[in-house]
Design a protein around this motif. Structure first.
Motif, PDB file in Angstrom:
ATOM      1  N   ARG A 325       0.752  -1.099  -0.003  1.00  0.00           N
ATOM      2  CA  ARG A 325      -0.027  -0.021   0.177  1.00  0.00           C
ATOM      3  C   ARG A 325       0.818   1.087   0.200  1.00  0.00           C
ATOM      4  NH1 ARG A 325      -3.914  -1.862   4.065  1.00  0.00           N
ATOM      5  NH2 ARG A 325      -5.755  -2.698   2.931  1.00  0.00           N
ATOM      6  N   ALA A 326       1.943   1.249   0.672  1.00  0.00           N
ATOM      7  CA  ALA A 326       2.849   2.227   0.735  1.00  0.00           C
ATOM      8  C   ALA A 326       3.767   2.784  -0.552  1.00  0.00           C
ATOM      9  CB  ALA A 326       3.947   2.182   2.025  1.00  0.00           C
ATOM     10  N   LEU A 327       3.741   1.620  -1.394  1.00  0.00           N
ATOM     11  CA  LEU A 327       4.686   1.945  -2.610  1.00  0.00           C
ATOM     12  C   LEU A 327       4.235   3.049  -3.196  1.00  0.00           C
ATOM     13  CD1 LEU A 327       5.148  -1.567  -4.081  1.00  0.00           C
ATOM     14  CD2 LEU A 327       7.097  -0.232  -2.896  1.00  0.00           C
ATOM     15  N   LYS A 328       5.311   3.813  -3.705  1.00  0.00           N
ATOM     16  CA  LYS A 328       4.986   5.097  -4.564  1.00  0.00           C
ATOM     17  C   LYS A 328       4.740   4.949  -5.917  1.00  0.00           C
ATOM     18  CE  LYS A 328       6.263   9.851  -5.019  1.00  0.00           C
ATOM     19  NZ  LYS A 328       7.117  10.877  -4.952  1.00  0.00           N
ATOM     20  N   VAL A 329       3.595   5.049  -6.632  1.00  0.00           N
ATOM     21  CA  VAL A 329       3.659   4.883  -8.157  1.00  0.00           C
ATOM     22  C   VAL A 329       3.544   6.168  -8.770  1.00  0.00           C
ATOM     23  CG1 VAL A 329       1.759   3.952  -9.754  1.00  0.00           C
ATOM     24  CG2 VAL A 329       1.955   2.928  -7.387  1.00  0.00           C
ATOM     25  N   GLY A 330       4.243   6.068  -9.839  1.00  0.00           N
ATOM     26  CA  GLY A 330       4.193   7.543 -10.795  1.00  0.00           C
ATOM     27  C   GLY A 330       5.186   7.499 -11.835  1.00  0.00           C
ATOM     28  N   THR A 336      12.350   9.259  -6.707  1.00  0.00           N
ATOM     29  CA  THR A 336      11.458   8.740  -5.374  1.00  0.00           C
ATOM     30  C   THR A 336      10.474   7.541  -5.742  1.00  0.00           C
ATOM     31  OG1 THR A 336       9.734  10.545  -5.145  1.00  0.00           O
ATOM     32  CG2 THR A 336      11.976  10.980  -4.282  1.00  0.00           C
ATOM     33  N   VAL A 337       9.877   7.673  -7.141  1.00  0.00           N
ATOM     34  CA  VAL A 337       8.855   6.745  -7.356  1.00  0.00           C
ATOM     35  C   VAL A 337       9.470   5.226  -7.347  1.00  0.00           C
ATOM     36  CG1 VAL A 337       7.680   5.830  -9.351  1.00  0.00           C
ATOM     37  CG2 VAL A 337       7.619   8.445  -8.767  1.00  0.00           C
ATOM     38  N   GLU A 338       8.601   4.380  -6.886  1.00  0.00           N
ATOM     39  CA  GLU A 338       9.120   2.961  -6.943  1.00  0.00           C
ATOM     40  C   GLU A 338       8.379   1.923  -7.813  1.00  0.00           C
ATOM     41  OE1 GLU A 338       9.456   2.237  -1.940  1.00  0.00           O
ATOM     42  OE2 GLU A 338       7.722   3.511  -2.507  1.00  0.00           O
ATOM     43  N   MET A 339       7.226   2.451  -8.262  1.00  0.00           N
ATOM     44  CA  MET A 339       6.664   1.397  -9.531  1.00  0.00           C
ATOM     45  C   MET A 339       5.926   2.510 -10.552  1.00  0.00           C
ATOM     46  SD  MET A 339       3.753  -1.440  -8.806  1.00  0.00           S
ATOM     47  CE  MET A 339       2.380  -0.729  -9.495  1.00  0.00           C
ATOM     48  N   GLY A 340       6.636   2.342 -11.655  1.00  0.00           N
ATOM     49  CA  GLY A 340       5.963   2.839 -12.988  1.00  0.00           C
ATOM     50  C   GLY A 340       4.684   2.447 -13.411  1.00  0.00           C
ATOM     51  N   PRO A 341       4.242   2.756 -14.456  1.00  0.00           N
ATOM     52  CA  PRO A 341       2.931   2.427 -15.004  1.00  0.00           C
ATOM     53  C   PRO A 341       3.020   1.148 -15.996  1.00  0.00           C
ATOM     54  CG  PRO A 341       3.997   4.084 -16.627  1.00  0.00           C
ATOM     55  CD  PRO A 341       4.864   3.792 -15.521  1.00  0.00           C
ATOM     56  N   ALA A 342       1.712   0.674 -16.293  1.00  0.00           N
ATOM     57  CA  ALA A 342       1.780  -0.400 -17.278  1.00  0.00           C
ATOM     58  C   ALA A 342       2.390   0.080 -18.579  1.00  0.00           C
ATOM     59  CB  ALA A 342       0.393  -1.082 -17.424  1.00  0.00           C
ATOM     60  N   VAL A 343       3.149  -0.709 -19.442  1.00  0.00           N
ATOM     61  CA  VAL A 343       3.516  -0.332 -20.658  1.00  0.00           C
ATOM     62  C   VAL A 343       2.375   0.289 -21.431  1.00  0.00           C
ATOM     63  CG1 VAL A 343       3.286  -2.580 -22.104  1.00  0.00           C
ATOM     64  CG2 VAL A 343       5.231  -0.872 -22.225  1.00  0.00           C
ATOM     65  N   ASN A 344       1.232  -0.020 -21.778  1.00  0.00           N
ATOM     66  CA  ASN A 344       0.277   0.468 -22.398  1.00  0.00           C
ATOM     67  C   ASN A 344      -1.156   0.086 -21.986  1.00  0.00           C
ATOM     68  OD1 ASN A 344      -0.264  -2.153 -23.257  1.00  0.00           O
ATOM     69  ND2 ASN A 344       1.176  -2.239 -24.833  1.00  0.00           N
ATOM     70  N   ASN A 370      -7.115  -1.224  -8.443  1.00  0.00           N
ATOM     71  CA  ASN A 370      -7.900  -0.106  -9.060  1.00  0.00           C
ATOM     72  C   ASN A 370      -6.769   0.682  -9.910  1.00  0.00           C
ATOM     73  OD1 ASN A 370     -10.444  -0.083  -7.599  1.00  0.00           O
ATOM     74  ND2 ASN A 370      -9.061   0.615  -5.919  1.00  0.00           N
ATOM     75  N   ARG A 371      -7.375   1.189 -11.175  1.00  0.00           N
ATOM     76  CA  ARG A 371      -6.415   2.415 -11.971  1.00  0.00           C
ATOM     77  C   ARG A 371      -6.352   3.438 -11.208  1.00  0.00           C
ATOM     78  NH1 ARG A 371      -7.490   4.584 -18.043  1.00  0.00           N
ATOM     79  NH2 ARG A 371      -5.589   5.836 -17.882  1.00  0.00           N
ATOM     80  N   LEU A 372      -5.145   3.923 -11.438  1.00  0.00           N
ATOM     81  CA  LEU A 372      -5.015   5.351 -10.662  1.00  0.00           C
ATOM     82  C   LEU A 372      -4.992   6.510 -11.933  1.00  0.00           C
ATOM     83  CD1 LEU A 372      -1.863   4.252  -8.664  1.00  0.00           C
ATOM     84  CD2 LEU A 372      -3.878   5.292  -7.541  1.00  0.00           C
ATOM     85  N   SER A 373      -5.857   7.295 -11.856  1.00  0.00           N
ATOM     86  CA  SER A 373      -6.116   8.312 -12.855  1.00  0.00           C
ATOM     87  C   SER A 373      -6.259   9.630 -12.558  1.00  0.00           C
ATOM     88  CB  SER A 373      -7.138   7.782 -13.932  1.00  0.00           C
ATOM     89  OG  SER A 373      -8.312   7.578 -12.982  1.00  0.00           O
ATOM     90  N   MET A 383      -1.782   1.796 -12.329  1.00  0.00           N
ATOM     91  CA  MET A 383      -2.670   1.120 -11.360  1.00  0.00           C
ATOM     92  C   MET A 383      -1.856   0.847  -9.914  1.00  0.00           C
ATOM     93  SD  MET A 383      -3.103  -3.137 -12.572  1.00  0.00           S
ATOM     94  CE  MET A 383      -4.036  -3.640 -11.066  1.00  0.00           C
ATOM     95  N   GLU A 384      -2.936   0.651  -9.113  1.00  0.00           N
ATOM     96  CA  GLU A 384      -2.270   0.022  -7.632  1.00  0.00           C
ATOM     97  C   GLU A 384      -1.614  -1.197  -7.419  1.00  0.00           C
ATOM     98  OE1 GLU A 384      -5.872   2.444  -5.047  1.00  0.00           O
ATOM     99  OE2 GLU A 384      -6.046   0.271  -5.757  1.00  0.00           O
TER     100      GLU A 384
END
Ligand code: UN1
Length: 512
Positions: A325-330, A336-344, A370-373, A383-384
């Motif tokens: 839950r605490a992972l930073k997505v962006g 500082t971001v830990e997880m990027g987006p899906a490729v497409n 969920n999708r993050l938008s 997405m999360e």
């Protein structure tokens, strides 16, 4: 030229024209015969067109094959240590450009900078390793059964090779294929995934600047539907290497078989991590986070099933969920971001679809899904990080490759049960076990049906000088990395030199 290309924006809010890349055939940068183009967009901000590429067809493939065929006649005669020096030089150029190429890669496929730096580094490591092979390329010499006769086996190049590469390791995986193929004396045509052609161009630019002769390496960009067939069916192509889905692997393998091409298939995975009651839980949780959510779960080696012994199940589950839950997505360009987006978009849809499937199957969705938008996520395919608990081993989310940040927790009774669950899938790429019991670790090393097994480390993180590949539906028995790559890109020739000055018949003349 499509109008959206002319008006495409390279940086959100500006109207700079994106750069148009051409195919690379016979040492020249050339347009596709059709003149059609396609865009490479940033999955973290789809307003950004990273670059524009040629949409190629059969005619472009044919031109590349012709160039590679001609170049082979000279390249095969260049001594292997000289060919290897070129690979070494290209690796040194990659070191100089590592940061620039990592940034391009994050922009075109989304994974975070520290991972794209790792991707370029993996190509560098492969180059250094394979450059060394240029002075080895060992073959056996062995006694003949007849007197005054010499026997040996030498490695020879195969000829023109086609490489079809994926978007998740857009520089490392091309390097696994191109570097050993070149050291072995083959000429090549590479078709990068349509999501990540820029990283392949960057890689090939290093080879060009290192002095690769014309026609030895050719790049043809476009869609698998248009050029996959021509590449796998062309009679002058003698070897095909694919990293991709099991479904595409079946098509490529079948097509390649018709003209008896060498064919290396590195396909899907559904990789288990077993955690036993005696494991170091802190370590296992760190490993699980990295294995499941690194590269947004988009590795064929990703940890997608965590098989937990019942004694630690509850604690592991709660602690993993808290950390996920605490992972930073962006946007991966933000350090500082830990997880990027899906490729497409299509990959994101698949990921979200599997969340639905998991829910309907009765698995417990503990976080994500969920999708993050909103806000910074508005223009990307985010997405999360998602964790399902109480997953049954037979559920689709426990059986099918998702290729996204979705992990399933499966309870088990102990080692034997865990190994049975781990092996109860069609794939067999990577696997891991966390335990402090050396006897259990060795039993798992023996019994897990996989090409790679980690003890007290997650399922991702293979090193380039060891064999990489899997069993069952993960592949067709070849290995990339290590000496297996040289094995794939060479043919054995047995050579007999008879210096007896008389006819000696093997199996028939049996001197005392
Ligand atoms: C892939 O997932 O397609 O072992 C390749 C690893 C990386 C390579 C992954 N070195 O995770």
């Amino acid at each position: 030229m499509p109008t959206e290309v002319l008006t495409g924006t390279t940086v959100a809010g500006t109207t700079t024209r994106p750069k148009i890349f051409r195919n690379f055939i016979d040492g020249e940068w050339v347009e596709s015969r059709s003149g059609d183009l396609f865009e490479d967009r940033n999955p973290a901000d789809t307003r950004e067109v990273v670059a524009v590429f040629q949409k190629s067809n059969k005619e472009d493939v044919d031109a590349a094959v012709e160039a590679a065929r001609r170049a082979f006649e000279r390249w095969r005669l260049v001594p292997a240590p000289r060919r290897a020096e070129l690979v070494y030089r290209a690796s040194e150029i990659l070191i100089e450009r590592k940061e620039e190429y990592a940034r391009d890669m994050t922009r075109e496929m989304g994974k975070v900078l520290k991972e794209t730096r790792g991707d370029v580094q993996e190509a560098i490591d492969t180059g250094y390793y394979m450059a060394g092979e240029g002075r080895r390329m060992f073959g056996p010499t062995t006694p003949s059964e007849l007197p005054n006769k010499f026997a040996m086996a030498v490695r020879q190049p195969i000829g023109v090779c086609a490489m079809i590469t994926p978007w998740n390791f857009p520089m490392a995986i091309p390097s696994w294929k191109l570097f050993p193929a070149l050291v072995a004396g083959n000429t090549c045509i590479i078709k990068p995934a349509q999501d990540t052609p820029l990283s392949t161009f960057n890689f090939v630019r290093a080879l060009v600047d290192a002095g690769v002769p014309k026609g030895v390496v050719n790049v043809v960009t476009g869609f698998g539907s248009a050029i996959g067939g021509p590449l796998t069916e062309h009679p002058s192509i003698r070897a095909v290497s694919l990293t991709g889905s099991t479904e595409v692997g079946r098509t490529v393998g079948t097509a390649a078989a018709k003209t008896f091409k060498h064919c290396s298939l590195e396909l899907g995975g559904k990789n288990p991590m077993i955690v036993l009651d005696d494991a170091n839980l802190d370590l296992a949780i760190e490993g699980a986070l990295w294995g499941a959510f690194g590269t947004t779960g988009q590795r064929c080696t990703a940890t997608s099933r965590i098989i937990l012994q019942k004694g630690i199940y509850g604690e592991f589950r709660d602690r993993l969920v808290e950390r996920a839950r605490a992972l930073k997505v962006g946007n991966g360009l933000d350090e500082t971001v830990e997880m990027g987006p899906a490729v497409n978009e299509s990959q994101l849809k698949t990921d979200l679809h599997y969340v639905e499937i998991g829910r309907n199957e009765g698995a417990k969705l503990l976080c994500g899904g969920n999708r993050l938008s909103q806000g910074e996520h508005e223009f990307g395919w985010f997405m999360e990080p998602t964790v399902f608990a109480d997953v049954d081993r037979g559920m689709r989310i426990a059986q099918e490759e998702i290729f996204g940040p979705v992990v399933s927790l499966i309870p088990c009774d102990g080692l034997e049960d865990a190994v049975e669950i781990a092996n109860g899938i069609q794939y067999g790429l990577s696997s891991a076990i966390y335990t402090r019991d050396v006897n259990k670790a060795f039993a798992a090393m023996r019994d897990l049906e996989a090409g790679i097994t980690y003890i007290n480390a997650p399922t991702i993180g293979a090193e380039v000088h060891l064999p990489f590949g899997g069993v069952k539906a993960t592949g067709n028995g070849h290995r990339e990395g290590g000496i297996g790559a040289i094995d794939f890109y060479t043919e054995w020739k047995a050579v007999y030199v008879d210096y007896s000055d008389r006819l000696q018949r093997a199996q028939i003349d049996r001197p005392e």
